[in-house]
Enzyme design. Structure first.
Site, PDB file in Angstrom:
ATOM      1  N   LYS A   1       2.152  -3.400   7.252  1.00 34.74           N
ATOM      2  CA  LYS A   1       2.417  -3.588   5.825  1.00 34.74           C
ATOM      3  C   LYS A   1       3.863  -3.192   5.501  1.00 34.74           C
ATOM      4  CE  LYS A   1      -0.026  -4.703   2.939  1.00 34.74           C
ATOM      5  NZ  LYS A   1      -0.420  -6.035   2.393  1.00 34.74           N
TER       6      LYS A   1
ATOM      7  N   ARG B   1      -7.326  11.270  -0.936  1.00 35.67           N
ATOM      8  CA  ARG B   1      -6.954   9.912  -1.337  1.00 35.67           C
ATOM      9  C   ARG B   1      -6.921   9.864  -2.862  1.00 35.67           C
ATOM     10  NH1 ARG B   1      -5.695  10.132   3.122  1.00 35.67           N
ATOM     11  NH2 ARG B   1      -6.048   8.729   4.877  1.00 35.67           N
TER      12      ARG B   1
ATOM     13  N   ASP C   1     -12.433  12.948  14.073  1.00 30.01           N
ATOM     14  CA  ASP C   1     -11.432  12.474  13.117  1.00 30.01           C
ATOM     15  C   ASP C   1     -10.843  11.119  13.532  1.00 30.01           C
ATOM     16  OD1 ASP C   1      -9.928  12.571  10.841  1.00 30.01           O
ATOM     17  OD2 ASP C   1      -8.728  14.320  11.425  1.00 30.01           O
TER      18      ASP C   1
ATOM     19  N   TYR D   1      -1.949  -0.595  10.925  1.00 31.56           N
ATOM     20  CA  TYR D   1      -2.068  -1.275   9.622  1.00 31.56           C
ATOM     21  C   TYR D   1      -0.863  -0.971   8.736  1.00 31.56           C
ATOM     22  CZ  TYR D   1      -3.323  -1.731   4.688  1.00 31.56           C
ATOM     23  OH  TYR D   1      -3.293  -2.018   3.340  1.00 31.56           O
TER      24      TYR D   1
ATOM     25  N   THR E   1       0.818  -1.216   0.000  1.00 29.30           N
ATOM     26  CA  THR E   1       0.000   0.000   0.000  1.00 29.30           C
ATOM     27  C   THR E   1       0.850   1.263   0.000  1.00 29.30           C
ATOM     28  OG1 THR E   1      -1.528   1.241   1.400  1.00 29.30           O
ATOM     29  CG2 THR E   1      -0.101  -0.281   2.529  1.00 29.30           C
ATOM     30  N   ASP E   2       0.268   2.349  -0.498  1.00 26.65           N
ATOM     31  CA  ASP E   2       0.958   3.650  -0.431  1.00 26.65           C
ATOM     32  C   ASP E   2       1.018   4.171   1.009  1.00 26.65           C
ATOM     33  OD1 ASP E   2      -1.735   4.299  -0.132  1.00 26.65           O
ATOM     34  OD2 ASP E   2      -1.816   5.702  -1.819  1.00 26.65           O
ATOM     35  N   GLU E   3       0.220   3.572   1.915  1.00 28.18           N
ATOM     36  CA  GLU E   3       0.188   4.072   3.301  1.00 28.18           C
ATOM     37  C   GLU E   3       1.524   3.867   4.010  1.00 28.18           C
ATOM     38  OE1 GLU E   3      -3.253   3.465   5.628  1.00 28.18           O
ATOM     39  OE2 GLU E   3      -4.599   3.643   3.920  1.00 28.18           O
TER      40      GLU E   3
HETATM   41  P1  NAD Z   1      -9.792  -7.475   2.138  1.00 21.91           P
HETATM   42  O1  NAD Z   1      -9.815  -7.220   3.596  1.00 21.91           O
HETATM   43  O2  NAD Z   1     -11.016  -7.228   1.346  1.00 21.91           O
HETATM   44  O3  NAD Z   1      -9.337  -8.974   1.856  1.00 21.91           O
HETATM   45  C1  NAD Z   1      -8.312  -9.610   2.590  1.00 21.91           C
HETATM   46  C2  NAD Z   1      -8.544 -11.115   2.493  1.00 21.91           C
HETATM   47  O4  NAD Z   1      -7.479 -11.776   3.223  1.00 21.91           O
HETATM   48  C3  NAD Z   1      -9.864 -11.582   3.118  1.00 21.91           C
HETATM   49  O5  NAD Z   1     -10.560 -12.412   2.217  1.00 21.91           O
HETATM   50  C4  NAD Z   1      -9.431 -12.354   4.362  1.00 21.91           C
HETATM   51  O6  NAD Z   1     -10.314 -13.437   4.673  1.00 21.91           O
HETATM   52  C5  NAD Z   1      -8.050 -12.854   3.948  1.00 21.91           C
HETATM   53  N1  NAD Z   1      -7.190 -13.143   5.107  1.00 21.91           N
HETATM   54  C6  NAD Z   1      -7.017 -12.365   6.210  1.00 21.91           C
HETATM   55  N2  NAD Z   1      -6.189 -12.988   7.070  1.00 21.91           N
HETATM   56  C7  NAD Z   1      -5.812 -14.153   6.490  1.00 21.91           C
HETATM   57  C8  NAD Z   1      -4.946 -15.218   6.884  1.00 21.91           C
HETATM   58  N3  NAD Z   1      -4.298 -15.198   8.061  1.00 21.91           N
HETATM   59  N4  NAD Z   1      -4.778 -16.258   6.037  1.00 21.91           N
HETATM   60  C9  NAD Z   1      -5.419 -16.290   4.837  1.00 21.91           C
HETATM   61  N5  NAD Z   1      -6.267 -15.325   4.437  1.00 21.91           N
HETATM   62  C10 NAD Z   1      -6.451 -14.263   5.253  1.00 21.91           C
HETATM   63  O7  NAD Z   1      -8.569  -6.610   1.576  1.00 21.91           O
HETATM   64  P2  NAD Z   1      -8.335  -5.982   0.135  1.00 21.91           P
HETATM   65  O8  NAD Z   1      -8.827  -4.597   0.134  1.00 21.91           O
HETATM   66  O9  NAD Z   1      -8.768  -6.942  -0.888  1.00 21.91           O
HETATM   67  O10 NAD Z   1      -6.728  -5.896   0.147  1.00 21.91           O
HETATM   68  C11 NAD Z   1      -5.933  -6.950  -0.342  1.00 21.91           C
HETATM   69  C12 NAD Z   1      -4.471  -6.587  -0.224  1.00 21.91           C
HETATM   70  O11 NAD Z   1      -4.206  -5.391  -0.952  1.00 21.91           O
HETATM   71  C13 NAD Z   1      -4.000  -6.327   1.209  1.00 21.91           C
HETATM   72  O12 NAD Z   1      -2.713  -6.855   1.339  1.00 21.91           O
HETATM   73  C14 NAD Z   1      -3.976  -4.820   1.306  1.00 21.91           C
HETATM   74  O13 NAD Z   1      -3.003  -4.394   2.243  1.00 21.91           O
HETATM   75  C15 NAD Z   1      -3.578  -4.441  -0.099  1.00 21.91           C
HETATM   76  N6  NAD Z   1      -4.045  -3.119  -0.541  1.00 21.91           N
HETATM   77  C16 NAD Z   1      -5.363  -2.814  -0.542  1.00 21.91           C
HETATM   78  C17 NAD Z   1      -5.791  -1.569  -0.999  1.00 21.91           C
HETATM   79  C18 NAD Z   1      -7.249  -1.181  -1.026  1.00 21.91           C
HETATM   80  O14 NAD Z   1      -7.539  -0.011  -1.302  1.00 21.91           O
HETATM   81  N7  NAD Z   1      -8.174  -2.073  -0.783  1.00 21.91           N
HETATM   82  C19 NAD Z   1      -4.846  -0.634  -1.431  1.00 21.91           C
HETATM   83  C20 NAD Z   1      -3.490  -0.979  -1.372  1.00 21.91           C
HETATM   84  C21 NAD Z   1      -3.098  -2.230  -0.945  1.00 21.91           C
HETATM   85  O1  DAU Z   2      -4.209   3.874   0.412  1.00 20.32           O
HETATM   86  C1  DAU Z   2      -4.398   2.495   0.319  1.00 20.32           C
HETATM   87  C2  DAU Z   2      -5.235   1.992   1.470  1.00 20.32           C
HETATM   88  O2  DAU Z   2      -6.565   2.449   1.221  1.00 20.32           O
HETATM   89  C3  DAU Z   2      -5.204   0.491   1.644  1.00 20.32           C
HETATM   90  O3  DAU Z   2      -3.911   0.088   1.964  1.00 20.32           O
HETATM   91  C4  DAU Z   2      -6.176   0.036   2.740  1.00 20.32           C
HETATM   92  O4  DAU Z   2      -6.222  -1.378   2.795  1.00 20.32           O
HETATM   93  C5  DAU Z   2      -7.559   0.566   2.398  1.00 20.32           C
HETATM   94  O5  DAU Z   2      -8.470   0.252   3.428  1.00 20.32           O
HETATM   95  C6  DAU Z   2      -7.507   2.080   2.203  1.00 20.32           C
HETATM   96  O6  DAU Z   2      -7.204   2.759   3.450  1.00 20.32           O
HETATM   97  P1  DAU Z   2      -7.921   4.132   3.853  1.00 20.32           P
HETATM   98  O7  DAU Z   2      -7.803   4.330   5.294  1.00 20.32           O
HETATM   99  O8  DAU Z   2      -7.470   5.233   2.957  1.00 20.32           O
HETATM  100  O9  DAU Z   2      -9.427   3.729   3.414  1.00 20.32           O
HETATM  101  P2  DAU Z   2     -10.850   4.001   4.099  1.00 20.32           P
HETATM  102  O10 DAU Z   2     -11.863   3.597   3.086  1.00 20.32           O
HETATM  103  O11 DAU Z   2     -10.945   3.421   5.451  1.00 20.32           O
HETATM  104  O12 DAU Z   2     -10.872   5.580   4.234  1.00 20.32           O
HETATM  105  C7  DAU Z   2     -10.696   6.430   3.107  1.00 20.32           C
HETATM  106  C8  DAU Z   2     -10.728   7.867   3.612  1.00 20.32           C
HETATM  107  O13 DAU Z   2     -12.043   8.173   4.057  1.00 20.32           O
HETATM  108  C9  DAU Z   2      -9.818   8.126   4.796  1.00 20.32           C
HETATM  109  O14 DAU Z   2      -9.274   9.427   4.680  1.00 20.32           O
HETATM  110  C10 DAU Z   2     -10.753   8.048   5.999  1.00 20.32           C
HETATM  111  C11 DAU Z   2     -12.070   8.550   5.438  1.00 20.32           C
HETATM  112  N1  DAU Z   2     -13.296   7.973   6.015  1.00 20.32           N
HETATM  113  C12 DAU Z   2     -13.406   6.623   6.094  1.00 20.32           C
HETATM  114  C13 DAU Z   2     -14.525   6.032   6.594  1.00 20.32           C
HETATM  115  C14 DAU Z   2     -14.647   4.528   6.730  1.00 20.32           C
HETATM  116  C15 DAU Z   2     -14.339   8.798   6.403  1.00 20.32           C
HETATM  117  O15 DAU Z   2     -14.248  10.039   6.312  1.00 20.32           O
HETATM  118  N2  DAU Z   2     -15.451   8.220   6.913  1.00 20.32           N
HETATM  119  C16 DAU Z   2     -15.601   6.862   7.041  1.00 20.32           C
HETATM  120  O16 DAU Z   2     -16.663   6.403   7.535  1.00 20.32           O
END
Ligand code: NAD
Ligand code: DAU
Length: 360
Positions: free
Chosen positions: A168, A228, A294, A164, A139-141
């Site tokens: 990562k 974002r 926040d 988190y 992730t970019d985080e």
């Molecule tokens: P998600 O939470 O939707 O899916 C994660 C999956 O991993 C789930 O199906 C969960 O059951 C499985 N899992 C969790 N713990 C496990 C374990 N111990 N063994 C096997 N499986 C397990 O997440 P996502 O949004 O699909 O993200 C997937 C990957 O991409 C993550 O590594 C996340 O850090 C990365 N990522 C996500 C985003 C985003 O915006 N969603 C952005 C950047 C990076």
């Molecule tokens: O940047 C990549 C990341 O993006 C991934 O690595 C993470 O897995 C993914 O969950 C996501 O993280 P964020 O924290 O950016 O996503 P989230 O959807 O939780 O929040 C997006 C933005 O919105 C953040 O600035 C917080 C804000 N937010 C979120 C929620 C859930 C709100 O303002 N209200 C809300 O209820």
């Protein structure tokens, strides 16, 4: 097109029943008709086999689902003995920042120790092979927060803010260490916020869509000016596949669509599209917006510079954002049963990530 670096035949996708995982499995099976995909997932609250229903129906010969925990070394070893895996697309993780604030342990266990166990299983199974590749999805985080200017490049120093992102960051360092120390063939990617079908409705966009349709308040954290950089999940999957096949061993690629939005502008845009797609008799959905306490440690701005991916691997994000957002909203409207099942069994939409005693 960049030179081919790796030819996958049997791909293990971890986290395959989650949001990006289930989209990635579909992308892989469509991208190469000769490919076999092994989908692994523990099925935590975030993963569901229902996310793969069509895949299991349509590809019984080329696809297998395995319920297993990446922290379970014996299970990982067994899987490598059963399947001639030559590629790992490692997505399994605890992924929600707010949950990592309330309960960080699972993040360290899965994201750090789980990645370690998987790396060791791959290292042992692949000791005699060089036609293999471990791709780690991050992730970019990990880079922390930007000010008003600048973007993250692959050379930006790590500076994670949340449990988190710290977990990562640790997993990224482990993958690089296994590549440099043991010669495990590996690539990495760090991408921005994904959106699209099958995203668990704890994340901003699906949460807002579902709450808006239910007539509930739309909780925007802080002043709503956090930024974002949004990437459609199918575009992320195409970038991942490009990196897996064409990326250079040991290299990291940033993935993003150059699509920055403040949270409040994005939520307003969702409301505007809902006003068109599901008009209410009198008021706009925007009237449901409510500013709330926040997120602790809330990073102000993320923005990805995808120059390396574009220049070296020829990838760019193809479809205009507003169309992707409309498609996503329509998907959630059309999949109300999927949402309802989650709401009744796994997550009721409540505020997460406020340390004890803090009011929403
Ligand atoms: P998600 O939470 O939707 O899916 C994660 C999956 O991993 C789930 O199906 C969960 O059951 C499985 N899992 C969790 N713990 C496990 C374990 N111990 N063994 C096997 N499986 C397990 O997440 P996502 O949004 O699909 O993200 C997937 C990957 O991409 C993550 O590594 C996340 O850090 C990365 N990522 C996500 C985003 C985003 O915006 N969603 C952005 C950047 C990076
Ligand atoms: O940047 C990549 C990341 O993006 C991934 O690595 C993470 O897995 C993914 O969950 C996501 O993280 P964020 O924290 O950016 O996503 P989230 O959807 O939780 O929040 C997006 C933005 O919105 C953040 O600035 C917080 C804000 N937010 C979120 C929620 C859930 C709100 O303002 N209200 C809300 O209820």
């Amino acid at each position: 097109m960049a030179e081919l670096q790796h030819t996958p035949r049997v791909v293990l996708v971890t986290g395959a029943a989650g949001f990006i995982g289930c989209n990635a499995v579909r992308h892989l099976l469509a991208a190469d008709a000769a490919l076999r995909v092994v989908s692994l997932d523990l099925l935590t609250y975030a993963g569901s086999r229902a996310n793969l229903t069509d895949v299991e129906r349509d590809h019984p010969d080329r696809h297998r689902f395995v319920r297993a925990d990446i922290r379970d070394a014996a299970a990982m070893e067994r899987l490598f003995a059963e399947e001639p895996i030559d590629t790992i697309l490692h997505l399994a993780a605890e992924s929600h920042v707010d949950r990592s604030i309330s309960d960080p342990a699972a993040f360290l266990e899965t994201n750090v120790m789980g990645t370690y166990v998987l790396l060791e299983a791959a290292r042992k199974a692949w000791a005699e092979r060089d036609d293999v590749r471990f791709h780690h999805v991050s992730t970019d985080e990990v880079f922390g927060s930007l000010g008003a200017e600048g973007r993250f490049t692959e050379a930006t120093p790590y500076n994670p803010s949340s449990p988190y992102s710290a977990s990562k960051a640790a997993s990224d360092h482990l993958v690089r260490a296994w590549n440099r120390t043991y010669g495990l063939p590996a690539t990495l990617s760090n991408c921005s916020n994904n959106f699209g079908p099958f995203q668990f409705p704890e994340k901003l966009l699906p949460l807002m869509i579902c709450r808006a349709l239910a007539g509930e308040p739309l909780p925007v954290y802080g002043d709503g000016r956090n930024v974002r950089d949004w990437l459609y999940v199918a575009d992320h999957c195409s970038a991942l596949w490009r990196i897996v096949c064409h990326g250079v061993d040991g290299r990291t690629y940033n993935v993003g669509a150059e699509n920055e939005w403040t949270n409040i502008d994005l939520v307003r845009q969702v409301c505007k599209l809902l006003d068109e797609l599901r008009p209410k008799p009198t008021r706009s959905y925007a009237d449901q917006i409510s500013f709330v306490t926040d997120r602790p440690g809330h990073d102000r701005r993320y923005a990805i510079d995808p120059k390396r991916l574009r220049d070296e691997l020829g990838w760019h994000s193809p479809v205009p954002f507003r169309q992707r957002l409309r498609d996503t909203i329509e998907w959630y409207i059309g999949n109300a049963k999927w949402v309802k099942a989650i709401q009744s069994e796994r997550y009721d939409g409540r505020r997460l990530g406020l340390p004890g005693g803090q009011k929403p």
